[in-house]
Design a protein around this motif. Structure first.
Motif, PDB file in Angstrom:
ATOM      1  N   LEU A  55       1.622  -8.927  -4.326  1.00  0.00           N
ATOM      2  CA  LEU A  55       1.542  -7.669  -3.578  1.00  0.00           C
ATOM      3  C   LEU A  55       0.171  -7.525  -2.923  1.00  0.00           C
ATOM      4  O   LEU A  55       0.058  -7.127  -1.761  1.00  0.00           O
ATOM      5  N   ALA A  56      -0.872  -7.876  -3.694  1.00  0.00           N
ATOM      6  CA  ALA A  56      -2.243  -7.754  -3.174  1.00  0.00           C
ATOM      7  C   ALA A  56      -2.417  -8.669  -1.961  1.00  0.00           C
ATOM      8  O   ALA A  56      -2.996  -8.266  -0.946  1.00  0.00           O
ATOM      9  N   SER A  57      -1.871  -9.902  -2.043  1.00  0.00           N
ATOM     10  CA  SER A  57      -2.008 -10.831  -0.918  1.00  0.00           C
ATOM     11  C   SER A  57      -1.263 -10.291   0.298  1.00  0.00           C
ATOM     12  O   SER A  57      -1.779 -10.313   1.418  1.00  0.00           O
ATOM     13  N   ALA A  58      -0.027  -9.793   0.060  1.00  0.00           N
ATOM     14  CA  ALA A  58       0.777  -9.289   1.179  1.00  0.00           C
ATOM     15  C   ALA A  58       0.070  -8.105   1.827  1.00  0.00           C
ATOM     16  O   ALA A  58      -0.035  -8.026   3.056  1.00  0.00           O
ATOM     17  N   LEU A  59      -0.419  -7.199   0.972  1.00  0.00           N
ATOM     18  CA  LEU A  59      -1.099  -6.020   1.502  1.00  0.00           C
ATOM     19  C   LEU A  59      -2.354  -6.418   2.260  1.00  0.00           C
ATOM     20  O   LEU A  59      -2.669  -5.853   3.315  1.00  0.00           O
ATOM     21  N   GLY A  60      -3.085  -7.413   1.720  1.00  0.00           N
ATOM     22  CA  GLY A  60      -4.308  -7.880   2.378  1.00  0.00           C
ATOM     23  C   GLY A  60      -3.984  -8.442   3.753  1.00  0.00           C
ATOM     24  O   GLY A  60      -4.649  -8.118   4.750  1.00  0.00           O
ATOM     25  N   LEU A  61      -2.907  -9.248   3.796  1.00  0.00           N
ATOM     26  CA  LEU A  61      -2.514  -9.873   5.064  1.00  0.00           C
ATOM     27  C   LEU A  61      -2.097  -8.789   6.063  1.00  0.00           C
ATOM     28  O   LEU A  61      -2.510  -8.792   7.229  1.00  0.00           O
TER      29      LEU A  61
END
Ligand code: ADP
Length: 601
Positions: free
Chosen positions: A25-31
């Motif tokens: 989730l953190a990676s998706a949100l960061g992207l």
């Protein structure tokens, strides 16, 4: 110490899953944040750039207007002036002084009226008639200025730096020329010089570079910014408009930096908002996940605790029954022990009785046998009327009877209960009395006595005579033990004390106590001495006496300073600190014979 339980497998799985989900989730949100901020930044940049472009176009049209206003004012002037009769009259007859004066006045007036730099009349012979005389013939010889008027066109020329003009003003000049005709025949041309500083003054107010360039791209006019920023103009937004009548192009430049900043700040702002939003989403997500894990963990913990409690309860009940078994076994063992003890007591009683019987029968049999033989002898001697010898036998019989009486008395002493109450007794006096009793024997046996009396008056709780008896007995035993001592028999009598006790030591350099013997020496009737030498009651009686005093009699080997290798006896007594006040007069008989070792020789 609290035990930290490791999470069970399902809980661990859920934890790992949650961690993976949070990371994804953190990676998706960061992207997404990155993409959104890039898009917003680009949009901001584009919008601001469009705004700048719009502004550029507006500014361009304004500057174009200003340019046209300036030029449009002067362009028709040569045509207007060329039709003036003064010009025609002069060109027709230039040598007439009146015409010339009129021309000069007219030119002067026109220059003044139009605020032109100069108004010049050029005749067919290329002669110049100027109002101010600021232009050189060479500058006025521009082909277009000459040819266009002949062809009926407006002639134009641009002078970046008029040579004579420096004296008047540093400004570029634009020249318009128009032909002067009389009934169609060409007489000459009128040239109007327009100073362009006014245009540059208008442009100087503009906060951006403005300039004009010719067909070759060379700068012709412009404000100071267009000069100072020339190297960076290529990177700026440019807006241009053709000036066909001049073969020039009007150019205007605006900086794109504000748009870049807008793009950057809006991108960063969007990123910050996205990061905040992502953080909030992550927080909410992990919170909900954590709650789930927490409940999972609690359930798991409860189950494990339940299992643990059940297991512990089982173990406890097992150990409880084990304990009960052990208690039962212990009870049984105790019972057996008690029985064995009772048996042992019985056995030891029997053993003591046996020992006592052996000793007594020995002690009694010897004098009885002697008496019996003395009686037989006496009968025979009396029958022979040998009275002296018979009497002698009777005396020997009396000695034997006395010896039997002594043994009997000794036994009575052993069995009797104390007759006297305890009193406060001075230690040094008791020791002195005992040594006085023993002095004869010590001398006879050749034993040296090392007496070390206490350095102060000490009082103990005891019975004086009985304490004397104990000391006499110990010294008497020591004399017997040191008979074979080399180089000379030695007995040491010493005293030690502290606040609560007084210790009397009797040490010798005799045979010492065999380790096997030490445990038995206080038993009644235990003796290592030969028949007639000891009854084995002395130490037993002494032990009982000292015990009655509340003290302790103990035996060992080696004096405290290790100088005497033989036996060491310690009589420990209760000390009376202020004994002089409570001292009792001697209640017991003042002389203690060696009553404990009556059978000693
Ligand atoms: P007895 O003197 O009649 O034998 P005791 O009770 O006085 O009886 O002594 C018991 C035994 O203790 C003695 O037979 C002897 O073996 C041992 N004993 C006592 N005093 C000493 C000593 N000073 N040195 C060595 N042995 C001793």
């Amino acid at each position: 110490m609290p035990t930290t339980l490791k999470p069970s497998e399902p809980v661990q799985d859920a934890l790992n899953r949650m961690r993976r989900q949070v990371v994804a989730l953190a990676s998706a949100l960061g992207l997404a944040s990155l993409v959104v901020s890039l898009v917003v930044g680009a949009l901001g940049l584009r919008l601001h750039m469009a705004e700048i472009d719009r502004n550029g176009q507006v500014q361009l049209s304004l500057q174009l207007e200003a340019f046209k206003r300036v030029f449009d004012r002067y362009r028709p002037l040569p045509a207007l002036f060329s039709e003036h009769p003064t010009m025609i009259a002069f060109l027709r007859d230039p040598d007439q002084p009146g015409n010339r004066a009129e021309l000069e006045r007219r030119l002067e007036r026109l220059t003044g009226l139009t605020a032109a730099l100069d108004v010049v009349l050029v005749d067919q012979k290329q002669r110049l008639f100027s109002s101010r005389d600021v232009l050189t013939p060479k500058e006025l010889s521009h082909p277009d200025l000459q040819n266009a008027p002949r062809q009926g066109r407006l002639g134009r020329a641009y002078l970046a730096k008029p040579s004579r003009l420096e004296a008047l003003a540093q400004e570029p000049v634009y020249l318009f020329s128009h032909g002067i005709r009389d009934h169609g025949s060409y007489l000459g041309a009128l040239v109007v010089a327009l100073g362009l500083s006014q245009l540059e003054q208008i442009w100087a107010l503009a906060p951006y570079p403005v300039r004009t360039v010719d067909l070759g791209g060379e700068r012709t006019l412009g404000n100071s910014l267009s000069l100072s920023l020339e190297p960076s103009l290529a990177s700026m937004r440019s807006y241009a408009s053709e000036l066909p009548q001049f073969d020039w192009q009007l150019q205007l430049f605006l900086s794109p930096t504000p748009a870049h900043w807008t793009g950057l700040t809006s991108g960063l702002l969007a990123l910050a908002v996205c990061v905040l939003l992502s953080g909030a989403i992550l927080w909410i997500f992990s919170r909900s996940q954590r709650a789930t894990i927490q409940s999972l963990r609690a359930r798991d913990l409860a189950q494990r605790l339940d299992r643990l409690v059940r297991q512990r309860t089982k173990e406890l009940s097992q150990s409880n029954s084990q304990l009960e078994r052990e208690v039962e076994e212990r009870k049984q063992t105790e019972e057996e022990l008690r029985t064995a003890q009772a048996g042992l007591v019985q056995t030891s009683k029997l053993a003591a009785l046996g020992q006592m019987s052996a000793v007594l029968s020995h002690e009694f049999n010897q004098p009885l046998a002697a008496i019996s033989s003395y009686v037989d002898n006496a009968i025979v001697l009396l029958e022979r009327d040998d009275l002296d010898a018979g009497l002698d036998n009777l005396e020997r019989m009396r000695d034997m009877v006395q010896r039997l009486a002594a043994i009997s008395k000794h036994l009575r002493n052993f069995a009797r209960k104390p007759r006297e109450s305890l009193s406060t007794v001075p230690v040094a006096a008791v020791l002195g009395d005992a040594l006085e009793i023993m002095s004869g024997r010590l001398k006879a046996e050749g034993v040296r006595l090392d007496f070390r009396p206490p350095d102060q008056v000490l009082w103990v709780q005891a019975g004086q005579i009985r304490l004397q008896q104990v000391i006499v007995n110990l010294v008497s035993n020591a004399i017997q033990a040191t008979r074979a001592a080399k180089p000379e028999p030695l007995i040491r009598l010493s005293v030690a004390y502290d606040d609560s006790h007084v210790d009397i030591y009797v040490a010798d350099n005799g045979t010492g106590l065999d380790p096997n013997v030490i445990t038995k020496i206080f038993d009644p009737f235990f003796t290592t001495k030969g028949v007639g030498e000891g009854l084995g009651l002395g130490l037993s009686i002494s032990y009982g006496i000292i015990d009655e005093f509340g003290g302790k009699l103990s035996a060992g080997n080696g004096a405290p300073d290790s100088s005497l290798p033989g036996a060491l006896f310690r009589v420990q007594l209760v000390r009376i600190i202020d004994g002089a006040k409570s001292e009792n007069p001697r209640s017991e008989s003042t002389t203690a014979t060696n009553q404990l070792n009556e059978s000693d020789p």
